[in-house]
Design a protein around this motif. Structure first.
Motif: not given
Length: 482
Positions: A83-87, A92-96, A205-208, A211-214
């Motif tokens: 299960s992935y969750t992204a804020k 920049e987040d739209l390009n994940r 779901l890609e992190f930026l 993996m410590s992406d807040p």
């Protein structure tokens, strides 16, 4: 007649043949008579493990502009779901990037929007996903406006929110956008949360950065029975098993069956299993034994629960220990039982050590280990208390070695404890039983005073009936709180 190999060549042969086809300089046509190269091979990297391959299929029509990107996992189903969750807070987040398998469910809580699993996977970005949803919902809006205005209004409100999430300008700003007075990148987006839930574990779901992406989080979870059935990993043996799995009911536990409950070790946190078995003690009653053993840190725990009804009276067992044979007797000490040895002034209150099924020697050794290790541990004082305690431990050790006879009193208000009789079914000359009525305080401590198993339907009906009757001559006063 041509051979079958000429009519239906192997795929490997076609791929090798297309590798040798290269266009000539100046854009001249190929004069070799072979067809143009039909397959393009593009090196790709899995964004999830950087090793596992995914099959990417892309189609684009040059006539109408329609395009489709589809993926199929080339690996196996993962042991656990993900299960992935992204804020999503800025552009920049739209390009994940998103790898969505056919088993993935997508949620946007701010919109109460849930996209169920589809028949095909998808490789896209967050912005691409939102624009696909907007395009699908907008397709039939002119028709809905005529046929179902309420649905049209609801969908239009949803589209307005989604356009704000991708940062599309309002209609009043279209002319300014065309004139170049403002840039699209400067338009703020409406923040939202994106969740991907895939029981097969093949979505991503890609992190930026790392993996410590807040603003990014991943959670791994064990699949449910229904999810395993949905993925085709297991199948119910029959309709009854399927119905029992859905309702959470199961058949009666047999004496030969051992149940397993997965969990985490309370000492080191690693995954362990707790085993439970139903045991029938001769000349007593049924009990449930639960055992936990951690292979990582060595933590062990055994617990016993009664499988019978609550007794109407308490029970006191008095055993006279005279030799080592008496120490080999099996003893069941429930979690409500207390234990006493008057000769050495040992008293274990109700609940001490929990439920235990062992031998008399085993429970005395456990008491000795617990007291010798934890009481006055690390205390260098030589006061009278410590000397008294050392004398007590010496007496307990002599009892374990049966240097002299002593008495064991096992008192259980629920009568769920037991000491093995060496003469069963005949009376044991060294052991006697006493039944007694529990006091009100004992019933209150055990929670029995509030239990009613007879005529409770009548009490429930009386509580539900409104009390509208008022005695004659009585006055009703209204008291207002100040």
């Amino acid at each position: 007649m041509s051979k079958s190999s000429d009519l239906f060549p192997a795929i490997g042969q076609v791929a090798d043949k297309t590798e040798t086809l290269e266009p000539k300089d100046g854009g001249e046509e190929n004069t070799t008579g072979d067809e143009e190269k039909a397959v393009d091979e593009i090196d790709s990297l899995c964004m999830k493990c950087h090793e596992q391959e995914v099959v990417v299929m892309s189609f684009r029509c040059e006539h109408c502009g329609w395009s489709n990107n589809e993926i199929q996992s080339a690996g196996e189903i993962r042991p656990e779901g993900t299960s992935y969750t992204a804020k999503i807070r800025d552009r920049e987040d739209l390009n994940r990037q998103i790898v969505r398998s056919s088993n993935c469910e997508i949620q946007i809580p701010e919109l109460d929007l849930t996209l169920p699993p589809t028949e095909r996977g998808q490789l896209t970005t967050v912005e691409g996903l939102l624009r696909d949803i907007i395009a699908d919902l907008s397709m039939d809006q002119p028709l809905r406006r005529i046929q179902d205005e309420a649905t049209y209004t609801s969908i239009e409100a949803l589209l307005t929110k989604m356009k704000a999430m991708v940062g599309d300008p309002d209609e009043d700003e279209d002319e300014e956008q065309e004139a170049g007075s403002s840039k699209k990148e400067e338009i703020p987006i409406q923040p939202f949360t994106l969740k991907l839930d895939d029981p097969s574990g093949n979505s991503f779901l890609e992190f930026l950065g790392s993996m410590s992406d807040p603003k990014w989080n991943v959670r791994v979870y064990p699949r449910t029975f229904e999810q395993n059935v949905q993925l085709g990993l297991v199948a119910p043996d029959d309709e009854e098993d399927a119905e029992s799995a859905k309702s959470g009911t199961s058949q009666e536990i047999t004496k030969e069956e051992i149940l397993t409950f997965p969990g985490n070790c309370s000492s080191c946190g690693h995954s362990i299993n707790t085993y439970m078995k139903r045991v029938d003690i001769p000349y007593f009653k049924e009990i449930l034994i639960m055992s936990t053993n951690c292979d990582r840190c060595g933590y062990r725990d055994n617990e016993v629960k009664s499988g019978a009804a609550i007794s109407s009276q308490g029970k006191r067992i008095i055993l006279k220990v005279e030799d080592a044979e008496d120490l080999s007797r099996d003893i069941l000490k429930s979690e409500t039982a207390g234990l006493q040895i008057p000769e050495i002034e040992l008293t274990l209150t109700h609940g001490t050590l929990g439920g235990r099924f062992t031998t008399l020697e085993g429970i005395l050794n456990q008491v000795y280990e617990e007291l010798s290790e934890k009481v006055f541990a690390g205390d260098s004082s030589q006061g009278s208390d410590k000397k008294t305690f050392d004398t007590f431990l010496a007496g307990l050790k002599s009892a374990i070695n049966v240097e002299k006879p002593f008495t064991v009193i096992l008192d259980d208000p629920l009568a769920n404890s037991y000491i093995q009789s060496l003469y069963a079914p005949d009376p044991d000359p060294n052991m006697k039983f006493e039944l007694y009525d529990r006091t009100w305080d004992q019933n209150e401590e055990l929670g029995l005073n509030d239990i009613k198993v007879e005529n409770y339907e009548e009490d429930a009906q009386e509580q539900n009936q409104p009390d509208t009757a008022t005695p004659e001559g009585a006055s009703v006063e209204k008291i207002e709180s100040q």
